[in-house]
Design a protein around this motif. Structure first.
Motif, PDB file in Angstrom:
ATOM      1  N   VAL A 182      33.506  54.345  48.686  1.00  0.00           N
ATOM      2  CA  VAL A 182      34.180  55.619  48.438  1.00  0.00           C
ATOM      3  C   VAL A 182      33.191  56.588  47.795  1.00  0.00           C
ATOM      4  CG1 VAL A 182      36.470  54.583  48.174  1.00  0.00           C
ATOM      5  CG2 VAL A 182      35.009  54.881  46.167  1.00  0.00           C
ATOM      6  N   GLN A 183      33.612  57.836  47.702  1.00  0.00           N
ATOM      7  CA  GLN A 183      32.778  58.840  47.048  1.00  0.00           C
ATOM      8  C   GLN A 183      33.221  59.016  45.600  1.00  0.00           C
ATOM      9  OE1 GLN A 183      33.097  62.343  49.596  1.00  0.00           O
ATOM     10  NE2 GLN A 183      31.189  61.765  50.609  1.00  0.00           N
ATOM     11  N   ALA A 184      32.315  59.537  44.805  1.00  0.00           N
ATOM     12  CA  ALA A 184      32.637  59.814  43.409  1.00  0.00           C
ATOM     13  C   ALA A 184      33.863  60.721  43.327  1.00  0.00           C
ATOM     14  CB  ALA A 184      31.449  60.461  42.714  1.00  0.00           C
ATOM     15  N   GLY A 185      34.773  60.370  42.431  1.00  0.00           N
ATOM     16  CA  GLY A 185      36.007  61.127  42.272  1.00  0.00           C
ATOM     17  C   GLY A 185      37.185  60.569  43.054  1.00  0.00           C
ATOM     18  N   ASP A 186      36.890  59.697  44.004  1.00  0.00           N
ATOM     19  CA  ASP A 186      37.953  59.096  44.818  1.00  0.00           C
ATOM     20  C   ASP A 186      38.698  58.016  44.040  1.00  0.00           C
ATOM     21  OD1 ASP A 186      36.343  59.184  48.116  1.00  0.00           O
ATOM     22  OD2 ASP A 186      37.342  60.736  46.910  1.00  0.00           O
ATOM     23  N   SER A 187      39.751  57.517  44.685  1.00  0.00           N
ATOM     24  CA  SER A 187      40.542  56.432  44.112  1.00  0.00           C
ATOM     25  C   SER A 187      40.514  55.231  45.029  1.00  0.00           C
ATOM     26  CB  SER A 187      41.993  56.877  43.914  1.00  0.00           C
ATOM     27  OG  SER A 187      42.081  57.947  42.990  1.00  0.00           O
ATOM     28  N   LEU A 188      40.786  54.074  44.438  1.00  0.00           N
ATOM     29  CA  LEU A 188      40.819  52.825  45.186  1.00  0.00           C
ATOM     30  C   LEU A 188      41.767  51.892  44.442  1.00  0.00           C
ATOM     31  CD1 LEU A 188      39.212  52.000  47.750  1.00  0.00           C
ATOM     32  CD2 LEU A 188      37.570  50.885  46.237  1.00  0.00           C
ATOM     33  N   LYS A 189      42.482  51.062  45.195  1.00  0.00           N
ATOM     34  CA  LYS A 189      43.390  50.107  44.557  1.00  0.00           C
ATOM     35  C   LYS A 189      43.034  48.706  45.008  1.00  0.00           C
ATOM     36  CE  LYS A 189      48.267  49.207  43.539  1.00  0.00           C
ATOM     37  NZ  LYS A 189      49.658  49.682  43.714  1.00  0.00           N
ATOM     38  N   LEU A 190      42.712  47.867  44.057  1.00  0.00           N
ATOM     39  CA  LEU A 190      42.414  46.466  44.325  1.00  0.00           C
ATOM     40  C   LEU A 190      43.667  45.627  44.124  1.00  0.00           C
ATOM     41  CD1 LEU A 190      38.998  46.063  42.448  1.00  0.00           C
ATOM     42  CD2 LEU A 190      39.430  46.888  44.772  1.00  0.00           C
ATOM     43  N   SER A 191      43.753  44.563  44.908  1.00  0.00           N
ATOM     44  CA  SER A 191      44.847  43.607  44.774  1.00  0.00           C
ATOM     45  C   SER A 191      44.269  42.212  44.628  1.00  0.00           C
ATOM     46  CB  SER A 191      45.757  43.642  46.002  1.00  0.00           C
ATOM     47  OG  SER A 191      46.332  44.912  46.181  1.00  0.00           O
ATOM     48  N   CYS A 192      45.015  41.357  43.949  1.00  0.00           N
ATOM     49  CA  CYS A 192      44.599  39.968  43.795  1.00  0.00           C
ATOM     50  C   CYS A 192      45.851  39.100  43.876  1.00  0.00           C
ATOM     51  CB  CYS A 192      43.886  39.758  42.477  1.00  0.00           C
ATOM     52  SG  CYS A 192      43.534  38.031  42.117  1.00  0.00           S
ATOM     53  N   ALA A 193      45.919  38.280  44.910  1.00  0.00           N
ATOM     54  CA  ALA A 193      47.055  37.401  45.109  1.00  0.00           C
ATOM     55  C   ALA A 193      46.723  36.013  44.598  1.00  0.00           C
ATOM     56  CB  ALA A 193      47.427  37.354  46.589  1.00  0.00           C
ATOM     57  N   ALA A 194      47.609  35.483  43.771  1.00  0.00           N
ATOM     58  CA  ALA A 194      47.405  34.154  43.204  1.00  0.00           C
ATOM     59  C   ALA A 194      48.329  33.146  43.880  1.00  0.00           C
ATOM     60  CB  ALA A 194      47.685  34.176  41.706  1.00  0.00           C
ATOM     61  N   SER A 195      47.837  31.931  44.031  1.00  0.00           N
ATOM     62  CA  SER A 195      48.654  30.848  44.567  1.00  0.00           C
ATOM     63  C   SER A 195      48.287  29.568  43.839  1.00  0.00           C
ATOM     64  CB  SER A 195      48.441  30.693  46.078  1.00  0.00           C
ATOM     65  OG  SER A 195      47.090  30.416  46.367  1.00  0.00           O
ATOM     66  N   GLY A 196      49.120  28.553  44.008  1.00  0.00           N
ATOM     67  CA  GLY A 196      48.887  27.291  43.316  1.00  0.00           C
ATOM     68  C   GLY A 196      49.686  27.239  42.017  1.00  0.00           C
ATOM     69  N   ARG A 197      49.053  26.778  40.947  1.00  0.00           N
ATOM     70  CA  ARG A 197      49.739  26.614  39.666  1.00  0.00           C
ATOM     71  C   ARG A 197      49.780  27.932  38.902  1.00  0.00           C
ATOM     72  NH1 ARG A 197      49.996  21.140  38.181  1.00  0.00           N
ATOM     73  NH2 ARG A 197      49.738  21.570  35.969  1.00  0.00           N
ATOM     74  N   THR A 198      50.481  28.880  39.476  1.00  0.00           N
ATOM     75  CA  THR A 198      50.469  30.239  38.933  1.00  0.00           C
ATOM     76  C   THR A 198      51.169  30.357  37.581  1.00  0.00           C
ATOM     77  OG1 THR A 198      52.427  30.784  40.226  1.00  0.00           O
ATOM     78  CG2 THR A 198      50.279  31.319  41.200  1.00  0.00           C
ATOM     79  N   PHE A 199      51.958  29.336  37.218  1.00  0.00           N
ATOM     80  CA  PHE A 199      52.629  29.401  35.917  1.00  0.00           C
ATOM     81  C   PHE A 199      51.615  29.376  34.783  1.00  0.00           C
ATOM     82  CE2 PHE A 199      51.865  25.068  34.726  1.00  0.00           C
ATOM     83  CZ  PHE A 199      51.782  24.387  35.927  1.00  0.00           C
ATOM     84  N   SER A 200      50.402  28.889  35.077  1.00  0.00           N
ATOM     85  CA  SER A 200      49.355  28.831  34.046  1.00  0.00           C
ATOM     86  C   SER A 200      48.626  30.163  33.886  1.00  0.00           C
ATOM     87  CB  SER A 200      48.338  27.741  34.384  1.00  0.00           C
ATOM     88  OG  SER A 200      47.588  28.090  35.529  1.00  0.00           O
ATOM     89  N   ALA A 201      48.928  31.110  34.764  1.00  0.00           N
ATOM     90  CA  ALA A 201      48.252  32.419  34.717  1.00  0.00           C
ATOM     91  C   ALA A 201      48.968  33.326  33.735  1.00  0.00           C
ATOM     92  CB  ALA A 201      48.210  33.028  36.107  1.00  0.00           C
ATOM     93  N   VAL A 202      48.823  33.018  32.446  1.00  0.00           N
ATOM     94  CA  VAL A 202      49.486  33.827  31.429  1.00  0.00           C
ATOM     95  C   VAL A 202      48.883  35.230  31.401  1.00  0.00           C
ATOM     96  CG1 VAL A 202      49.947  34.036  28.965  1.00  0.00           C
ATOM     97  CG2 VAL A 202      50.035  31.790  30.076  1.00  0.00           C
TER      98      VAL A 202
END
Length: 120
Positions: free
Chosen positions: A12-32
């Motif tokens: 992207v260019q300076a001043g632009d926006s971007l949205k990152l995503s992160c999907a978790a799987s497995g023992r997600t209950f430990s992801a406090v």
């Protein structure tokens, strides 16, 4: 085990926006706490933002980046606005069993990273 898959990086260019995503799987209950770190070329991995019972930000991104979490989808997001060339880095998602942490050594599982490049 928790598996993490990041997406949303790009050029992207300076001043632009971007949205990152992160999907978790497995023992997600430990992801406090779920967090984002980044590593710029020639630099060490650094904390960007984390979310558990509260949200925490690095000084360099506060006011520009927003972390959010959808527990139903086991997904954490990083909305990045007003991007600067110095935000160029590989961005990593990570999880911790500890609440309210931003310490890299307290994060147990890491994603593979997604490249964000900001041109001037």
């Amino acid at each position: 085990q928790v598996q993490l898959v990041e997406s949303g990086g790009g050029l992207v260019q300076a001043g632009d926006s971007l949205k990152l995503s992160c999907a978790a799987s497995g023992r997600t209950f430990s992801a406090v706490t779920m967090g984002w770190f980044r590593r710029a070329p020639g630099k060490e991995r650094e904390f960007v933002a984390s979310i558990s019972w509260g949200t925490y930000y690095a000084h360099s991104v506060k006011g520009r980046f927003t972390i959010s979490r959808d527990n139903a989808k086991n997904t954490v997001y990083l909305q990045m606005n007003s991007l600067k060339p110095e935000d160029t880095a590989v961005y990593y998602c990570a999880t911790s069993k500890k609440p309210n942490t931003s310490r890299r050594e307290e994060f147990d599982y890491w994603g593979q990273g997604t490249q964000v490049t900001v041109s001037s």
